[in-house]
Design a protein around this motif. Structure first.
Motif, PDB file in Angstrom:
ATOM      1  N   SER A 408       0.813  -1.222   0.000  1.00  0.00           N
ATOM      2  CA  SER A 408       0.000   0.000   0.000  1.00  0.00           C
ATOM      3  C   SER A 408       0.844   1.268   0.000  1.00  0.00           C
ATOM      4  O   SER A 408       0.311   2.358  -0.182  1.00  0.00           O
ATOM      5  N   THR A 409       2.157   1.126   0.229  1.00  0.00           N
ATOM      6  CA  THR A 409       3.037   2.302   0.207  1.00  0.00           C
ATOM      7  C   THR A 409       3.738   2.454  -1.137  1.00  0.00           C
ATOM      8  O   THR A 409       4.710   3.198  -1.245  1.00  0.00           O
ATOM      9  N   GLU A 410       3.257   1.771  -2.169  1.00  0.00           N
ATOM     10  CA  GLU A 410       3.842   1.877  -3.496  1.00  0.00           C
ATOM     11  C   GLU A 410       2.807   2.338  -4.509  1.00  0.00           C
ATOM     12  O   GLU A 410       1.627   1.984  -4.420  1.00  0.00           O
ATOM     13  N   ILE A 411       3.257   3.129  -5.464  1.00  0.00           N
ATOM     14  CA  ILE A 411       2.442   3.500  -6.619  1.00  0.00           C
ATOM     15  C   ILE A 411       3.324   3.328  -7.857  1.00  0.00           C
ATOM     16  O   ILE A 411       4.519   3.626  -7.825  1.00  0.00           O
ATOM     17  N   GLY A 412       2.746   2.816  -8.938  1.00  0.00           N
ATOM     18  CA  GLY A 412       3.506   2.609 -10.154  1.00  0.00           C
ATOM     19  C   GLY A 412       3.759   3.920 -10.875  1.00  0.00           C
ATOM     20  O   GLY A 412       3.043   4.912 -10.679  1.00  0.00           O
ATOM     21  N   THR A 413       4.787   3.935 -11.751  1.00  0.00           N
ATOM     22  CA  THR A 413       5.029   5.128 -12.548  1.00  0.00           C
ATOM     23  C   THR A 413       3.827   5.434 -13.428  1.00  0.00           C
ATOM     24  O   THR A 413       3.517   6.605 -13.680  1.00  0.00           O
ATOM     25  N   ALA A 414       3.124   4.383 -13.862  1.00  0.00           N
ATOM     26  CA  ALA A 414       1.913   4.596 -14.661  1.00  0.00           C
ATOM     27  C   ALA A 414       0.846   5.292 -13.823  1.00  0.00           C
ATOM     28  O   ALA A 414       0.159   6.212 -14.291  1.00  0.00           O
ATOM     29  N   GLY A 415       0.722   4.872 -12.574  1.00  0.00           N
ATOM     30  CA  GLY A 415      -0.257   5.500 -11.690  1.00  0.00           C
ATOM     31  C   GLY A 415       0.107   6.931 -11.371  1.00  0.00           C
ATOM     32  O   GLY A 415      -0.753   7.819 -11.326  1.00  0.00           O
ATOM     33  N   LEU A 416       1.399   7.184 -11.125  1.00  0.00           N
ATOM     34  CA  LEU A 416       1.844   8.551 -10.838  1.00  0.00           C
ATOM     35  C   LEU A 416       1.602   9.444 -12.049  1.00  0.00           C
ATOM     36  O   LEU A 416       1.158  10.593 -11.910  1.00  0.00           O
TER      37      LEU A 416
END
Length: 441
Positions: A408-416
């Motif tokens: 839950s502490t990660e976001i993908g570059t696509a999401g960003l």
């Protein structure tokens, strides 16, 4: 007279890098109920055991407040008035000043605004008490809360909320109610000191405003996140663990300085020692916490990072192990301190600069917890509400990964990338925490 709830003094002499004092101005009320003599409000509800409309035993303004004690059944207990002269809340924020003597049995707090003896009303559930997580309401403290149109979640009668989060009306209100529910395990005594209207954020930012926060000094904040941010032209605020800088998968001083000097990134503090970050300041003594704050500023400032803004590890600002409020210690070293409380969004000026609210755990992963990115980007989501109501939203991220997020502490570059595009498509300005506070110096 009742004290504000922070009578315990922090330890030690003034720190070498004390904050400059750029606190936000207290926005002046355009309408105010101070609950002095003949105020005309009543206390009651099926959950009320006793009440005193003119209680002079605890107050923080004037000479009295309204005191209500619940009966331990979990039912609603309120302070309210109906049939008032119609009020226009267009461009307004509701400011509440209240106290809960002991939060042990507190369940939730709700504010109602309506007409027709509450036949039509909007409601804000502005606090649901947690036994484990950080709470903006703590025992024996006078608490200020701001309620904005972007926070309203429920409508009844002729009132409605559109698909993009816009209320059907913001005027013509004659009825107001401040309601408290205990947890049905015991009573709660609450005291209401003021209900006020103040100008909302829209008079400064008509399309709302976003601050992007990145916690923990992860190298991924520099790469791959920095190119995504640079291509959007958006700044951000990085909250750093000084002890981690230049080690393992954390940024170096040179990377931090490059982001500050060439990408408009603000460099703030998150902890000095990794151990303090892991444990959280409430597990330390006041002296240990104060020392960690001091060492953090002494590491950042000589390296050219002069930001006076801080984020609590785990969002925790409870008292230290020896009973000193962590946010009081933070105020010796920083101009603001940010939590991860997100029951209501942040405001201008903030209700409490040492308990800034933010939405955290933003991720484009599935089945891993956190805050789904779609909660921001969907119709009527947080970004729509921010833009429609002209409010402030602080978004907290941690690690950025090239592939699929696994925690839950990660976001993908696509999401960003999606998040940056969605903010830009709504024409919402993005500012650092320092830039936001500068509007109200």
């Amino acid at each position: 007279m009742g004290a504000p709830g922070r009578a315990v003094s922090p330890p030690g002499p003034p720190p070498p890098y004390a904050p400059s004092g750029r606190r936000p101005q207290n926005r002046r009320a355009t309408w105010s109920q101070q609950f002095q003599a003949s105020h005309g409000w009543s206390a009651g509800g099926a959950g009320t055991a006793s009440a005193e409309a003119n209680d002079a035993t605890r107050f923080v303004r004037g000479t009295q407040a309204v005191r209500v004690t619940t009966n331990g059944t979990g039912k609603q207990s309120y302070v309210r008035r109906s049939g008032m002269t119609a009020m226009d809340l267009t461009g307004k924020t509701i400011r509440l000043l209240f106290r809960v003597d002991d939060v042990a049995n507190l369940s939730r707090m709700v504010f109602y605004l309506g007409s027709g003896s509450f036949g039509n009303h909007f409601s804000w559930t502005f606090h649901v008490h947690s036994k484990t997580a950080a709470n903006c309401v703590r025992s024996g403290e006078w608490v200020t809360v701001h309620l904005q149109w972007a926070d309203v979640r429920s409508a009844s009668g002729t009132y409605a909320i559109s698909a993009d989060g816009e209320p059907s009306t913001t005027t013509g209100f004659t009825d107001v109610s401040f309601a408290v529910h205990d947890d049905a395990a015991g009573p709660v005594t609450h005291r209401l000191r003021a209900v006020e209207l103040v100008p909302d954020t829209s008079d400064v930012f008509p399309k709302g405003v976003v601050s992007l926060a990145f916690d923990d000094s992860h190298r991924s904040i520099h790469d791959p996140a920095r190119p995504v941010m640079d291509s959007s032209g958006f700044p951000g605020t990085s909250y750093n663990i000084a002890d981690a800088i230049g080690t393992g998968n954390f940024m170096t001083v040179e990377q931090m300085r490059s982001m500050q000097n060439f990408s408009g990134r603000e460099v703030g503090g998150h902890a000095y020692a990794n151990a303090a970050h892991t444990a959280g300041y409430p597990q330390l003594t006041a002296e240990q916490a104060d020392e960690d704050f001091r060492r953090l500023r002494e590491r950042l400032v000589p390296n050219g990072f002069t930001s006076e803004h801080f984020a609590y590890p785990h969002g925790a600002f409870r008292k230290t192990s020896d009973g000193v409020p962590v946010d009081l210690i933070a105020s010796r070293h920083f101009t603001t301190a940010r939590s991860i409380i997100s029951e209501t969004i942040e405001s201008f000026a903030p209700a409490d600069p040492y308990r800034l609210k933010s939405l955290t755990g933003i991720t484009d992963g599935t089945g891993i917890g956190g805050t789904p990115l779609t909660r921001l980007t969907e119709d009527g989501g947080r970004l729509d509400r921010c833009a429609e109501s002209g409010d402030r939203l602080i978004l907290c991220l941690h690690r950025i990964v090239d592939g699929t997020p696994r925690t839950s502490t990660e976001i993908g570059t696509a999401g960003l990338t999606t998040l940056m595009r969605e903010i830009a498509d709504r024409d919402i300005p993005v500012v650092t925490v320092e830039e936001a506070m500068a509007h109200y110096e």
